[in-house]
Design a protein around this motif. Structure first.
Motif, PDB file in Angstrom:
ATOM      1  N   PRO A   1     150.010 104.067 -16.774  1.00 13.30           N
ATOM      2  CA  PRO A   1     148.635 104.044 -16.249  1.00 13.30           C
ATOM      3  C   PRO A   1     147.713 103.218 -17.145  1.00 13.30           C
ATOM      4  O   PRO A   1     148.040 102.927 -18.307  1.00 13.30           O
ATOM      5  CB  PRO A   1     148.230 105.522 -16.276  1.00 13.30           C
ATOM      6  N   ASP A   2     146.560 102.845 -16.615  1.00 10.97           N
ATOM      7  CA  ASP A   2     145.544 102.160 -17.417  1.00 10.97           C
ATOM      8  C   ASP A   2     145.256 102.979 -18.666  1.00 10.97           C
ATOM      9  O   ASP A   2     145.230 104.200 -18.625  1.00 10.97           O
ATOM     10  CB  ASP A   2     144.260 101.971 -16.615  1.00 10.97           C
ATOM     11  N   GLY A   3     145.048 102.307 -19.785  1.00  9.12           N
ATOM     12  CA  GLY A   3     144.806 102.967 -21.061  1.00  9.12           C
ATOM     13  C   GLY A   3     146.055 103.142 -21.900  1.00  9.12           C
ATOM     14  O   GLY A   3     145.971 103.327 -23.113  1.00  9.12           O
ATOM     15  N   ALA A   4     147.229 103.059 -21.276  1.00  6.90           N
ATOM     16  CA  ALA A   4     148.490 103.199 -22.020  1.00  6.90           C
ATOM     17  C   ALA A   4     148.729 101.952 -22.861  1.00  6.90           C
ATOM     18  O   ALA A   4     148.243 100.868 -22.558  1.00  6.90           O
ATOM     19  CB  ALA A   4     149.655 103.408 -21.058  1.00  6.90           C
ATOM     20  N   SER A   5     149.501 102.129 -23.926  1.00  5.28           N
ATOM     21  CA  SER A   5     149.815 100.990 -24.789  1.00  5.28           C
ATOM     22  C   SER A   5     151.277 101.050 -25.224  1.00  5.28           C
ATOM     23  O   SER A   5     151.927 102.084 -25.112  1.00  5.28           O
ATOM     24  CB  SER A   5     148.896 100.958 -26.006  1.00  5.28           C
ATOM     25  N   ALA A   6     151.763  99.923 -25.714  1.00  6.41           N
ATOM     26  CA  ALA A   6     153.131  99.828 -26.214  1.00  6.41           C
ATOM     27  C   ALA A   6     153.164  98.763 -27.294  1.00  6.41           C
ATOM     28  O   ALA A   6     152.377  97.818 -27.273  1.00  6.41           O
ATOM     29  CB  ALA A   6     154.100  99.467 -25.091  1.00  6.41           C
ATOM     30  N   GLU A   7     154.087  98.938 -28.237  1.00  5.23           N
ATOM     31  CA  GLU A   7     154.270  97.973 -29.316  1.00  5.23           C
ATOM     32  C   GLU A   7     155.689  97.447 -29.285  1.00  5.23           C
ATOM     33  O   GLU A   7     156.601  98.124 -28.808  1.00  5.23           O
ATOM     34  CB  GLU A   7     153.977  98.625 -30.667  1.00  5.23           C
ATOM     35  N   TRP A   8     155.884  96.259 -29.791  1.00  2.00           N
ATOM     36  CA  TRP A   8     157.212  95.685 -29.940  1.00  2.00           C
ATOM     37  C   TRP A   8     157.305  95.047 -31.323  1.00  2.00           C
ATOM     38  O   TRP A   8     156.309  94.638 -31.903  1.00  2.00           O
ATOM     39  CB  TRP A   8     157.523  94.681 -28.836  1.00  2.00           C
ATOM     40  N   GLN A   9     158.528  94.998 -31.828  1.00  4.65           N
ATOM     41  CA  GLN A   9     158.782  94.412 -33.147  1.00  4.65           C
ATOM     42  C   GLN A   9     159.945  93.456 -32.996  1.00  4.65           C
ATOM     43  O   GLN A   9     161.018  93.847 -32.558  1.00  4.65           O
ATOM     44  CB  GLN A   9     159.128  95.509 -34.165  1.00  4.65           C
ATOM     45  N   GLY A  10     159.738  92.206 -33.349  1.00  2.00           N
ATOM     46  CA  GLY A  10     160.786  91.203 -33.264  1.00  2.00           C
ATOM     47  C   GLY A  10     161.611  91.176 -34.530  1.00  2.00           C
ATOM     48  O   GLY A  10     161.276  91.793 -35.532  1.00  2.00           O
TER      49      GLY A  10
ATOM     50  N   ARG B   1     151.278  94.210 -29.761  1.00  2.00           N
ATOM     51  CA  ARG B   1     150.782  95.440 -29.137  1.00  2.00           C
ATOM     52  C   ARG B   1     150.108  95.064 -27.832  1.00  2.00           C
ATOM     53  O   ARG B   1     149.365  94.088 -27.772  1.00  2.00           O
ATOM     54  CB  ARG B   1     149.784  96.135 -30.049  1.00  2.00           C
ATOM     55  N   LEU B   2     150.387  95.847 -26.796  1.00  2.00           N
ATOM     56  CA  LEU B   2     149.779  95.647 -25.482  1.00  2.00           C
ATOM     57  C   LEU B   2     149.065  96.930 -25.083  1.00  2.00           C
ATOM     58  O   LEU B   2     149.577  98.023 -25.333  1.00  2.00           O
ATOM     59  CB  LEU B   2     150.857  95.326 -24.440  1.00  2.00           C
ATOM     60  N   ARG B   3     147.891  96.790 -24.464  1.00  2.00           N
ATOM     61  CA  ARG B   3     147.147  97.950 -23.963  1.00  2.00           C
ATOM     62  C   ARG B   3     146.631  97.616 -22.576  1.00  2.00           C
ATOM     63  O   ARG B   3     145.945  96.612 -22.388  1.00  2.00           O
ATOM     64  CB  ARG B   3     145.985  98.297 -24.878  1.00  2.00           C
ATOM     65  N   LEU B   4     146.980  98.470 -21.609  1.00  2.00           N
ATOM     66  CA  LEU B   4     146.549  98.259 -20.227  1.00  2.00           C
ATOM     67  C   LEU B   4     145.065  98.581 -20.080  1.00  2.00           C
ATOM     68  O   LEU B   4     144.600  99.631 -20.536  1.00  2.00           O
ATOM     69  CB  LEU B   4     147.369  99.120 -19.283  1.00  2.00           C
ATOM     70  N   VAL B   5     144.348  97.693 -19.413  1.00  2.00           N
ATOM     71  CA  VAL B   5     142.905  97.846 -19.265  1.00  2.00           C
ATOM     72  C   VAL B   5     142.523  98.238 -17.840  1.00  2.00           C
ATOM     73  O   VAL B   5     141.747  99.165 -17.636  1.00  2.00           O
ATOM     74  CB  VAL B   5     142.177  96.536 -19.658  1.00  2.00           C
TER      75      VAL B   5
END
Length: 134
Positions: free
Chosen positions: A70-79, A87-91
């Motif tokens: 849902p909007d407001g959720a976020s996720a991180e990735w590490q290469g 880092r991504l955050r849904l707006v």
């Protein structure tokens, strides 16, 4: 129209090849009517300094987040290949006049100690992939 919290997009394939993710995330462009279309790759900032494996990891994270959260959720990735991270955050989730689902998100990418932040938009193509539109 805004999708309800937690609404999923049932036609999205669960497994997409790494190359398809990279292409759909980084090479998509938005037509003037707000729908996804193909174009040449734009300058993608720090992504140009990342290795293929890191770009794929960022794309996989983005596809999962856009499709399932849902909007407001976020996720991180590490290469691993270039030491990149993000880092991504849904707006916001919205539909274009033509009914295409799109999502606005904030993205922060770090490569080699340099960090850049972007506000991006991705729209869901007819094939079910999220295409970066700007």
């Amino acid at each position: 129209m805004t999708a309800s919290k937690g609404e999923r997009f049932p036609d999205m394939p669960l497994s997409i090849g790494r190359l398809a993710i990279v292409v759909s995330v980084l090479l998509g462009a938005c037509a003037t009517d707000g729908g996804p279309s193909s174009s040449t790759a734009p300058d993608t900032g720090l992504y140009a300094q990342m290795g293929e494996a890191d770009i794929a990891r960022a794309g996989e994270t983005m596809q999962r987040l856009l499709e399932n959260e849902p909007d407001g959720a976020s996720a991180e990735w590490q290469g691993g290949q270039s030491g990149a991270s993000g880092r991504l955050r849904l707006v916001e989730t919205f539909q274009t006049d033509r009914g295409t689902f799109c999502r606005r998100y904030d993205e922060t990418v770090t490569v080699g100690g340099r960090t850049e932040s972007y506000r991006r938009t991705a729209c869901r193509s007819e094939s079910g992939r999220w295409l970066w539109t700007g």
